[in-house]
Scaffold this active site. Structure first.
Site, PDB file in Angstrom:
ATOM      1  N   ASP A 121      47.232  13.543 -20.145  1.00 31.58           N
ATOM      2  CA  ASP A 121      48.052  12.452 -20.685  1.00 31.58           C
ATOM      3  C   ASP A 121      47.553  11.909 -22.021  1.00 31.58           C
ATOM      4  O   ASP A 121      47.754  10.735 -22.334  1.00 31.58           O
ATOM      5  CB  ASP A 121      48.168  11.306 -19.664  1.00 31.58           C
ATOM      6  CG  ASP A 121      48.663  11.828 -18.338  1.00 31.58           C
ATOM      7  OD1 ASP A 121      49.676  12.527 -18.353  1.00 31.58           O
ATOM      8  OD2 ASP A 121      48.009  11.572 -17.318  1.00 31.58           O
TER       9      ASP A 121
ATOM     10  N   LYS B 251      49.546  15.271 -25.504  1.00 28.22           N
ATOM     11  CA  LYS B 251      49.668  16.665 -25.978  1.00 28.22           C
ATOM     12  C   LYS B 251      51.109  17.054 -26.233  1.00 28.22           C
ATOM     13  O   LYS B 251      51.393  17.801 -27.161  1.00 28.22           O
ATOM     14  CB  LYS B 251      49.170  17.647 -24.908  1.00 28.22           C
ATOM     15  CG  LYS B 251      47.723  17.644 -24.629  1.00 28.22           C
ATOM     16  CD  LYS B 251      47.409  18.578 -23.468  1.00 28.22           C
ATOM     17  CE  LYS B 251      48.072  18.229 -22.147  1.00 28.22           C
ATOM     18  NZ  LYS B 251      47.674  16.980 -21.515  1.00 28.22           N
TER      19      LYS B 251
ATOM     20  N   GLY C 159      53.574  17.015 -16.491  1.00 28.94           N
ATOM     21  CA  GLY C 159      54.946  16.601 -16.746  1.00 28.94           C
ATOM     22  C   GLY C 159      55.067  16.032 -18.131  1.00 28.94           C
ATOM     23  O   GLY C 159      54.175  15.331 -18.594  1.00 28.94           O
ATOM     24  N   HIS C 160      56.119  16.389 -18.827  1.00 29.16           N
ATOM     25  CA  HIS C 160      56.384  15.667 -20.056  1.00 29.16           C
ATOM     26  C   HIS C 160      57.874  15.553 -20.302  1.00 29.16           C
ATOM     27  O   HIS C 160      58.673  16.339 -19.830  1.00 29.16           O
ATOM     28  CB  HIS C 160      55.620  16.253 -21.243  1.00 29.16           C
ATOM     29  CG  HIS C 160      56.009  17.643 -21.595  1.00 29.16           C
ATOM     30  ND1 HIS C 160      55.337  18.722 -21.122  1.00 29.16           N
ATOM     31  CD2 HIS C 160      57.001  18.097 -22.369  1.00 29.16           C
ATOM     32  CE1 HIS C 160      55.901  19.806 -21.588  1.00 29.16           C
ATOM     33  NE2 HIS C 160      56.918  19.465 -22.348  1.00 29.16           N
TER      34      HIS C 160
ATOM     35  N   GLN D 235      47.051  19.216 -18.550  1.00 28.25           N
ATOM     36  CA  GLN D 235      45.916  18.353 -18.145  1.00 28.25           C
ATOM     37  C   GLN D 235      44.886  18.268 -19.287  1.00 28.25           C
ATOM     38  O   GLN D 235      45.275  18.364 -20.446  1.00 28.25           O
ATOM     39  CB  GLN D 235      45.291  18.847 -16.836  1.00 28.25           C
ATOM     40  CG  GLN D 235      46.185  18.682 -15.618  1.00 28.25           C
ATOM     41  CD  GLN D 235      47.057  19.873 -15.317  1.00 28.25           C
ATOM     42  OE1 GLN D 235      46.659  20.999 -15.484  1.00 28.25           O
ATOM     43  NE2 GLN D 235      48.264  19.626 -14.869  1.00 28.25           N
TER      44      GLN D 235
HETATM   45  P1  IMP Z   1      46.264  18.141  -8.658  1.00 27.50           P
HETATM   46  O1  IMP Z   1      46.286  18.841  -9.977  1.00 27.50           O
HETATM   47  O2  IMP Z   1      47.630  17.735  -8.173  1.00 27.50           O
HETATM   48  O3  IMP Z   1      45.478  18.877  -7.623  1.00 27.50           O
HETATM   49  O4  IMP Z   1      45.484  16.746  -8.862  1.00 27.50           O
HETATM   50  C1  IMP Z   1      44.090  16.688  -9.125  1.00 27.50           C
HETATM   51  C2  IMP Z   1      43.768  15.568 -10.090  1.00 27.50           C
HETATM   52  O5  IMP Z   1      44.289  15.907 -11.381  1.00 27.50           O
HETATM   53  C3  IMP Z   1      44.379  14.220  -9.742  1.00 27.50           C
HETATM   54  O6  IMP Z   1      43.474  13.212 -10.149  1.00 27.50           O
HETATM   55  C4  IMP Z   1      45.634  14.154 -10.599  1.00 27.50           C
HETATM   56  O7  IMP Z   1      46.033  12.829 -10.866  1.00 27.50           O
HETATM   57  C5  IMP Z   1      45.136  14.858 -11.846  1.00 27.50           C
HETATM   58  N1  IMP Z   1      46.219  15.495 -12.622  1.00 27.50           N
HETATM   59  C6  IMP Z   1      46.861  16.648 -12.352  1.00 27.50           C
HETATM   60  N2  IMP Z   1      47.769  16.921 -13.296  1.00 27.50           N
HETATM   61  C7  IMP Z   1      47.707  15.937 -14.193  1.00 27.50           C
HETATM   62  C8  IMP Z   1      48.393  15.685 -15.439  1.00 27.50           C
HETATM   63  O8  IMP Z   1      49.250  16.452 -15.904  1.00 27.50           O
HETATM   64  N3  IMP Z   1      48.025  14.533 -16.095  1.00 27.50           N
HETATM   65  C9  IMP Z   1      47.062  13.717 -15.625  1.00 27.50           C
HETATM   66  N4  IMP Z   1      46.405  13.907 -14.484  1.00 27.50           N
HETATM   67  C10 IMP Z   1      46.714  15.014 -13.775  1.00 27.50           C
HETATM   68 MG    MG Z   2      51.360  14.462 -18.696  1.00 31.51          MG
END
Ligand code: IMP
Ligand code: MG
Length: 493
Positions: A18, A21, A45-46, A250
């Site tokens: 977040d 990007k 997500g964007h 991420q």
């Molecule tokens: P997972 O990727 O759903 O397994 O989540 C693992 C960790 O990564 C959690 O703390 C999520 O909130 C974080 N996370 C996963 N994808 C994103 C993203 O696109 N932006 C911010 N945090 C993310």
């Molecule tokens: Mg995002």
């Protein structure tokens, strides 16, 4: 210009995701011929706004809005075909956007119904120690990939093989859910009635492998014409001089190897993930831009040394109760506690998750963490969301932590309470016992910088803050952004 002398560039996150990007990949995509997503899945997500119309993407590369580009979902991504077909692609075809430029690696792994159930089950059994995942099945899908029992995109097009694989996997998945995580039949049934599952995929505590295979085979048929060997495609594109943009998801601090383990996602969000996630030679990547926001954010659990407020204290906030800019301005001047300053950042910037809607945790810029990103990803940095700091009279950059925990062995030394830490710690349990020990303070600029279009016209205080970031992290700032619009980006060198 993002592509200067380079034919291949990457844009990835330097922190916990977040960082903004999406805006820069969108800008760079305008110059690219080919765009590749290399890791993650629908946890990312964007939102893209084109001609006042909103589009939400999770897995599709951001270049999809440019009709002439090739948009590749690489082998390193874990794909949820339902989200791809019924949400991401549907919204495009509904509004008459061509998706002819989409290509999908046949080797990309697929998120199956049991991955979402196991994601929820593990979080549920961990209770307070939970990771705070997005519940999209990301971790279990990558676990099966590494455990060599995953299902890949090519499998969706071989119906018999797919049905066989589903049938052979489900008893293990059911056992894990019930016996390892202790999920009762009632809870299982309840989870299988959620909007992200289909009613015929299970019956009374058991999966129905035929019905699951049927749904996935159907999505496979709809994606068939896009599935190919994307390594070959990329190699040919490179040989013919096409400009290639590698798109990260991420950020480095969520990387499975280099992040705050175990509070991380399950893929390599580091620059190194570009090469394996696309099947592309690392030596041909000319430059990787890592995006850092001008302050830190984090969604979900895990340590966050410079956090303003706590995960608990922000849990009642949501996007529909966003403060107005005027209220934020007032609070910025009256705030005398961390939570309120963190709240100003969250509400000015609208820091609520794109995928889950959760309020994002916010904090001061952490140079210890970002120096780690520079070491692993390289020196080229884009600083985003600088305008979010416009109202604050005083800014801080953290340059060292103090360890406050019990004696512990870590990377060749014994850490004792009181130790000053200047190198980022990739162990969440140890990092959780660190507090900021040194901050460099900067005067805020307290003016609107959203209309500034060149680096030299930024207020002196803003440039001093940026120099502080560069000095304490060892990075080279290439670009700075002062708002969400395309023209609110300026180059620095
Ligand atoms: P997972 O990727 O759903 O397994 O989540 C693992 C960790 O990564 C959690 O703390 C999520 O909130 C974080 N996370 C996963 N994808 C994103 C993203 O696109 N932006 C911010 N945090 C993310
Ligand atoms: Mg995002």
């Amino acid at each position: 210009m993002y592509f200067t002398d380079e034919q291949v560039i990457g844009v990835c996150g330097a922190a916990w995701g977040d960082e903004g990007k999406g805006k820069f990949t969108d800008e760079a995509a305008a110059e690219a011929d080919v765009i590749v997503r290399t890791q993650g899945g629908c946890n990312a997500g964007h939102t893209v706004i084109v001609d006042g119309s909103k589009y939400k993407f999770h897995q599709v590369p951001s270049g999809i809005m440019y009709e002439k580009t090739l948009n590749i979902i690489g082998n390193g991504v874990v794909i949820d075909p339902r989200v791809l077909v019924e949400q991401e692609l549907q919204q495009l075809t509904d509004r008459h956007h061509s998706i002819a430029g989409l290509r999908i690696s046949g080797d990309a792994h697929v998120i199956m119904p049991w991955h979402r159930i196991l994601d929820k089950a593990r979080e549920w059994s961990l209770m307070k120690g939970k990771i705070g995942t997005t519940a999209r099945g990301i971790g279990p899908a990558y676990a099966d990939k590494v455990n060599r029992c995953g299902i890949r995109m090519n499998d969706l097009l071989n119906a018999d093989r797919l049905a066989e694989k589903c049938a052979s996997l489900i008893s293990e998945k059911e056992k894990m859910t019930a016996e390892v995580y202790g999920v009762s039949v009632d809870i299982f049934n309840q989870w299988m009635r959620a909007a992200d599952q289909f009613s015929d995929w299970s019956c009374d505590g058991h999966y129905n492998p035929e019905a699951i295979a049927r749904s996935y085979a159907e999505w496979g048929m709809q994606l068939k014409e896009y599935i190919t060997d994307t390594r070959v495609l990329l190699y040919e594109a490179y040989k013919s001089g096409k400009k290639i943009l590698l798109e990260g998801a991420q950020g480095l601090l969520l990387d499975i190897d280099h992040g705050t383990y175990p509070y991380v996602t399950s893929s390599n969000c580091a620059a190194g993930g570009f090469a394996t996630g696309a099947g592309f030679s690392p030596g041909r990547i000319g430059r990787v831009y890592s995006v850092m926001s001008a302050y830190m954010t984090r969604v979900g659990g895990g340590p966050f040394p410079t956090e303003l407020g706590t995960e608990e204290s922000i849990s009642d906030e949501n996007a529909s109760m966003r403060m107005t800019q005027e209220e934020c301005k007032l609070l910025a001047h009256t705030a005398d506690d961390d939570y309120s300053i963190g709240k100003v950042l969250r509400h000015v910037a609208g820091e609520f998750g794109t995928t889950t809607g959760r309020p994002r945790r916010t904090g001061w810029f952490d140079a210890v963490a970002c120096a780690h990103a520079v070491r692993v990803n390289g020196p080229d940095i884009i600083v985003s969301k600088l305008d979010v700091l416009d109202n604050l009279p005083l800014l801080r950059i953290c340059t060292a932590y103090e360890y406050k925990g019990a004696e512990v062995f870590y990377n060749g030394t014994v850490l004792r309470s009181g130790a000053i830490i200047k190198v980022f710690l990739t162990d969440a349990q140890i990092l959780a016992q660190c507090v900021p020990a040194e901050y460099e303070e900067f005067a805020g600029w307290e003016e609107d910088i959203t209309t500034v279009r060149s680096y030299v016209e930024l207020p002196e205080a803003t440039r001093e803050y940026l120099c502080g970031i560069a000095h304490h992290t060892g990075c080279t700032i290439r670009r700075v952004s002062v708002g969400p619009e395309r023209n609110q980006t300026m180059s620095v060198q």
